[in-house]
Design an enzyme around this catalytic site. Sequence first.
Site, PDB file in Angstrom:
ATOM      1  N   HIS A 141       7.039   1.209  12.144  1.00  0.00           N
ATOM      2  CA  HIS A 141       5.588   1.316  12.003  1.00  0.00           C
ATOM      3  C   HIS A 141       5.198   0.939  10.580  1.00  0.00           C
ATOM      4  CE1 HIS A 141       3.938   2.559  15.797  1.00  0.00           C
ATOM      5  NE2 HIS A 141       4.864   3.501  15.951  1.00  0.00           N
ATOM      6  N   ASP A 171      -0.616  -2.392   8.735  1.00  0.00           N
ATOM      7  CA  ASP A 171      -1.329  -2.809   9.943  1.00  0.00           C
ATOM      8  C   ASP A 171      -2.592  -3.596   9.601  1.00  0.00           C
ATOM      9  OD1 ASP A 171       0.542  -1.642  11.570  1.00  0.00           O
ATOM     10  OD2 ASP A 171      -0.594   0.184  11.910  1.00  0.00           O
TER      11      ASP A 171
END
Length: 350
Positions: A141, A171
């Site tokens: 992640h 992200d």
Amino acid sequence: MDSTLEAPTMIRPLAGLSVIEFEGIGPGPLAGRMLADLGAEVVAVVRPNKAALGDPGNPFSDQPLRRGKRMVTLDLKRPESVEKALGLVETADALIEGNRPGVMERLGLGPAECARRNPRLVYGRVTGWGQDGPLAQAAGHDLNYVALSGALSLAARPDAAPFPPPTVIGDGGGALGLAFGLMSAIFAAGRSGKGCVIDCSIIDVVASLSGIALAARASGLMDAGSSMFHDSPFYDVYACADGRYVTIGALEPQFYALLIEKLGLADVDPKAQYDRAAWPALKARVRALFLSRPSAHWRGLLEGSEACFAPVLSLAEAAAHPHNAARGVYGVGASGQLDASGAPRFFPLG
């Protein structure tokens, strides 16, 4: 003459662009929303019974990242659904997918299959580690990708763990990189008539976005001994007497000189801004000074000046700040949640 002027109509420059997004998590949906905010027609293919992300009792909401999109639910394990998806691909300018490498190929929706239906298609693939390399199939992640890129180390302070803004660097950076890549490839396809595959790795994008920091490092401003970005007295976050925090970013000499003047440090020579030997003692003085008064005092003294100042705000406070409110930086989403407006903004040239 009336001094008030009507605000120009904002342009949606991607009107007419068709994008199919195979909905995942993180940067893919955010990139799709960025394009939809600018006028693109984004069709998001959603899995039935999609697993919720986060706390099962209070899962993440899909709605903010679905803003402006048309949702189509397809079970891609069924051949007829794959055929429907390929039908969408036939008329699309671009495709977004964020699965692990090989997943789309196994579904029959890989680049080769899509190219047979639409040779002009731009096939955007966003992952953390990239489409190849030893970690390509590993789970991960945002935090992991930023760590391996080296960028996380830039936030490290002596004897303290580095801490990046959650999901913003990895992200968010990945979404921006994918959106930039898609538009670059669509531009090329418009000239050549041929699409391409985009391998958008979050690690690659974060490393690329670190260019300014790398330039500072090359100049010796971020070496192993000290960093201009938190060891210096003129670029850091400072605590105030009320427990709130403020930021200073007075890098240029003229801004630093004004900061010193406004803080009342008359004995400090502004020309010695980069005397590193003097940094620790001056940093201690500046830290104590900010800690002696509440944040409201420092906002009254420094906000809006050339001293390069801003308070640290919560998201709700940021939405209500006069500058952000005037520009409409934040708004309220369909479900009543705080949401950010699309960016950047486009207006007529003349």
